[in-house]
Write a protein that holds these residues in place. Structure first.
Motif, PDB file in Angstrom:
ATOM      1  N   GLY A  74       0.786  -1.248   0.000  1.00  0.00           N
ATOM      2  CA  GLY A  74       0.000   0.000   0.000  1.00  0.00           C
ATOM      3  C   GLY A  74       0.803   1.275   0.000  1.00  0.00           C
ATOM      4  O   GLY A  74       0.239   2.351  -0.160  1.00  0.00           O
ATOM      5  N   GLY A  75       2.125   1.179   0.199  1.00  0.00           N
ATOM      6  CA  GLY A  75       2.982   2.355   0.090  1.00  0.00           C
ATOM      7  C   GLY A  75       2.634   3.469   1.065  1.00  0.00           C
ATOM      8  O   GLY A  75       1.899   3.268   2.038  1.00  0.00           O
ATOM      9  N   GLY A  76       3.172   4.648   0.757  1.00  0.00           N
ATOM     10  CA  GLY A  76       2.929   5.814   1.610  1.00  0.00           C
ATOM     11  C   GLY A  76       1.450   6.161   1.652  1.00  0.00           C
ATOM     12  O   GLY A  76       0.904   6.485   2.713  1.00  0.00           O
ATOM     13  N   THR A  77       0.790   6.051   0.513  1.00  0.00           N
ATOM     14  CA  THR A  77      -0.628   6.403   0.446  1.00  0.00           C
ATOM     15  C   THR A  77      -1.447   5.507   1.380  1.00  0.00           C
ATOM     16  O   THR A  77      -2.371   5.978   2.054  1.00  0.00           O
ATOM     17  CB  THR A  77      -1.137   6.267  -1.012  1.00  0.00           C
ATOM     18  OG1 THR A  77      -0.274   7.052  -1.841  1.00  0.00           O
ATOM     19  CG2 THR A  77      -2.548   6.770  -1.163  1.00  0.00           C
ATOM     20  N   PHE A  80      -1.343   6.788   4.822  1.00  0.00           N
ATOM     21  CA  PHE A  80      -2.174   7.971   5.110  1.00  0.00           C
ATOM     22  C   PHE A  80      -3.490   7.535   5.760  1.00  0.00           C
ATOM     23  O   PHE A  80      -4.093   8.298   6.526  1.00  0.00           O
ATOM     24  CB  PHE A  80      -2.484   8.749   3.820  1.00  0.00           C
ATOM     25  CG  PHE A  80      -1.310   9.454   3.197  1.00  0.00           C
ATOM     26  CD1 PHE A  80      -0.120   9.622   3.888  1.00  0.00           C
ATOM     27  CD2 PHE A  80      -1.401   9.957   1.907  1.00  0.00           C
ATOM     28  CE1 PHE A  80       0.963  10.272   3.308  1.00  0.00           C
ATOM     29  CE2 PHE A  80      -0.330  10.617   1.321  1.00  0.00           C
ATOM     30  CZ  PHE A  80       0.859  10.767   2.019  1.00  0.00           C
ATOM     31  N   TRP A 102       2.075  16.445  -0.325  1.00  0.00           N
ATOM     32  CA  TRP A 102       1.866  15.150   0.338  1.00  0.00           C
ATOM     33  C   TRP A 102       1.325  15.310   1.749  1.00  0.00           C
ATOM     34  O   TRP A 102       0.600  14.427   2.236  1.00  0.00           O
ATOM     35  CB  TRP A 102       3.147  14.309   0.301  1.00  0.00           C
ATOM     36  CG  TRP A 102       3.465  13.860  -1.089  1.00  0.00           C
ATOM     37  CD1 TRP A 102       4.485  14.300  -1.879  1.00  0.00           C
ATOM     38  CD2 TRP A 102       2.717  12.929  -1.889  1.00  0.00           C
ATOM     39  NE1 TRP A 102       4.418  13.699  -3.112  1.00  0.00           N
ATOM     40  CE2 TRP A 102       3.358  12.856  -3.145  1.00  0.00           C
ATOM     41  CE3 TRP A 102       1.578  12.162  -1.670  1.00  0.00           C
ATOM     42  CZ2 TRP A 102       2.890  12.032  -4.173  1.00  0.00           C
ATOM     43  CZ3 TRP A 102       1.110  11.337  -2.696  1.00  0.00           C
ATOM     44  CH2 TRP A 102       1.766  11.276  -3.920  1.00  0.00           C
ATOM     45  N   THR A 149       5.652  15.696   7.091  1.00  0.00           N
ATOM     46  CA  THR A 149       6.287  15.161   5.871  1.00  0.00           C
ATOM     47  C   THR A 149       7.744  15.608   5.897  1.00  0.00           C
ATOM     48  O   THR A 149       8.042  16.794   5.740  1.00  0.00           O
ATOM     49  CB  THR A 149       5.594  15.723   4.604  1.00  0.00           C
ATOM     50  OG1 THR A 149       4.187  15.574   4.746  1.00  0.00           O
ATOM     51  CG2 THR A 149       6.071  15.010   3.356  1.00  0.00           C
ATOM     52  N   ASN A 151      10.363  15.050   3.952  1.00  0.00           N
ATOM     53  CA  ASN A 151      10.935  15.552   2.692  1.00  0.00           C
ATOM     54  C   ASN A 151       9.776  15.816   1.736  1.00  0.00           C
ATOM     55  O   ASN A 151       9.023  14.903   1.396  1.00  0.00           O
ATOM     56  CB  ASN A 151      11.878  14.501   2.094  1.00  0.00           C
ATOM     57  CG  ASN A 151      12.647  15.047   0.904  1.00  0.00           C
ATOM     58  OD1 ASN A 151      13.426  15.989   1.048  1.00  0.00           O
ATOM     59  ND2 ASN A 151      12.439  14.473  -0.255  1.00  0.00           N
ATOM     60  N   THR A 153       8.714  16.065  -1.500  1.00  0.00           N
ATOM     61  CA  THR A 153       9.251  15.582  -2.773  1.00  0.00           C
ATOM     62  C   THR A 153       9.013  16.563  -3.917  1.00  0.00           C
ATOM     63  O   THR A 153       9.900  16.793  -4.740  1.00  0.00           O
ATOM     64  CB  THR A 153       8.563  14.235  -3.118  1.00  0.00           C
ATOM     65  OG1 THR A 153       8.389  13.494  -1.918  1.00  0.00           O
ATOM     66  CG2 THR A 153       9.369  13.438  -4.105  1.00  0.00           C
ATOM     67  N   SER A 175       8.745   9.070   2.940  1.00  0.00           N
ATOM     68  CA  SER A 175       8.646   8.373   1.646  1.00  0.00           C
ATOM     69  C   SER A 175       9.800   8.707   0.715  1.00  0.00           C
ATOM     70  O   SER A 175      10.244   7.853  -0.044  1.00  0.00           O
ATOM     71  CB  SER A 175       7.345   8.742   0.935  1.00  0.00           C
ATOM     72  OG  SER A 175       6.255   8.185   1.592  1.00  0.00           O
TER      73      SER A 175
HETATM   74  C1  PLP Z   1       6.526  12.519   0.554  1.00  0.00           C
HETATM   75  C2  PLP Z   1       5.634  11.517  -0.087  1.00  0.00           C
HETATM   76  N1  PLP Z   1       4.632  10.971   0.641  1.00  0.00           N
HETATM   77  C3  PLP Z   1       3.808  10.043   0.123  1.00  0.00           C
HETATM   78  C4  PLP Z   1       3.946   9.619  -1.170  1.00  0.00           C
HETATM   79  C5  PLP Z   1       3.014   8.558  -1.713  1.00  0.00           C
HETATM   80  O1  PLP Z   1       3.692   7.375  -1.612  1.00  0.00           O
HETATM   81  P1  PLP Z   1       3.286   6.088  -2.459  1.00  0.00           P
HETATM   82  O2  PLP Z   1       3.559   6.423  -3.888  1.00  0.00           O
HETATM   83  O3  PLP Z   1       4.186   5.023  -1.882  1.00  0.00           O
HETATM   84  O4  PLP Z   1       1.837   5.816  -2.188  1.00  0.00           O
HETATM   85  C6  PLP Z   1       4.971  10.119  -1.971  1.00  0.00           C
HETATM   86  C7  PLP Z   1       5.127   9.667  -3.353  1.00  0.00           C
HETATM   87  O5  PLP Z   1       5.794  10.225  -4.183  1.00  0.00           O
HETATM   88  C8  PLP Z   1       5.832  11.106  -1.420  1.00  0.00           C
HETATM   89  O6  PLP Z   1       6.828  11.615  -2.146  1.00  0.00           O
END
Ligand code: PLP
Length: 203
Positions: A74-77, A80, A102, A149, A151, A153, A175
């Motif tokens: 599920g990654g960063g999203t 959340f 983000w 957050t 960094n 991005t 992330s």
């Molecule tokens: C700072 C930050 N948070 C969250 C995300 C989302 O992460 P993910 O793509 O793993 O869902 C990103 C993705 O670029 C990000 O740069």
């Protein structure tokens, strides 16, 4: 083969040794005769790989013993949603420093799930060219955590030191700078990051 160096924010460059090792071991992981893409995620072989990855992270980041190292889909999203659902169970209230795209996305997701999100400071007015900061006297005991957050991005700003909230936990989205900067893990309640952007600083 022409080698391309991708310096864009986002997916990280991997050391050549790592790429070469992946290529070598792909057909047969640890001499098993099977690829890591083929083995059971419940097998001892895979569990050992996971345990090694956890131990490596503990050493690289100096993660204290009272912290868990967890791997999720599920990654960063995904985090959340997972962070408020698991951690904002007391007040159902989250504090946020709005440092960019983000941070806003994290706040929106928590709001969508029915949590109350208070933006304590924002630099939206200057198009996020600088970072919002905490008022260090502010008591945050009414919140389950502060979301930060580390960094940004898209905007290109970073907290090189965490903003430390008083009387609540700090949840940090790393992330896009996980393992690229040295932080004191004990300053954080939760750190999350997605594997696709992990960049290990060498040397
Ligand atoms: C700072 C930050 N948070 C969250 C995300 C989302 O992460 P993910 O793509 O793993 O869902 C990103 C993705 O670029 C990000 O740069």
């Amino acid at each position: 083969m022409m080698k391309i160096y991708n310096y864009a924010a986002g997916p990280a460059k991997l050391p050549d040794q790592v790429i070469n090792q992946i290529q070598e071991e792909l057909p047969s992981v640890h001499g098993s005769g099977m690829s890591i893409l083929e083995i059971s995620h419940r097998s001892a072989l895979f569990e050992n790989i996971l345990a090694d990855a956890q131990q490596d992270l503990r050493e690289l980041m100096g993660i204290p013993d009272n912290y868990h190292v967890l791997f999720f889909q599920g990654g960063g999203t995904g985090q959340f949603a997972a962070a408020p659902l698991n951690l904002a169970t007391n007040h159902r209230k989250i504090a946020l420093l709005d440092s960019g795209h983000w941070a806003t996305r994290a706040g929106d997701e928590a709001t969508k799930l029915g949590f109350s999100v208070d933006t304590l400071a924002s630099t939206k007015d200057n198009h996020y060219q600088s970072l919002p900061h905490l008022d260090d006297k502010q008591d945050l005991s009414g919140y389950d955590y502060l979301h930060l957050t580390m960094n940004n991005t898209i905007e290109g700003t970073a907290y090189h030191q965490p903003e430390l909230p008083s009387n609540t936990e700090l949840v940090a989205d790393m992330s896009s700078n996980f393992l690229a900067e040295t932080y004191n893990v004990a300053d954080f309640g939760l750190i999350f990051a997605g594997a696709q952007k992990i960049s290990v600083r060498l040397g």
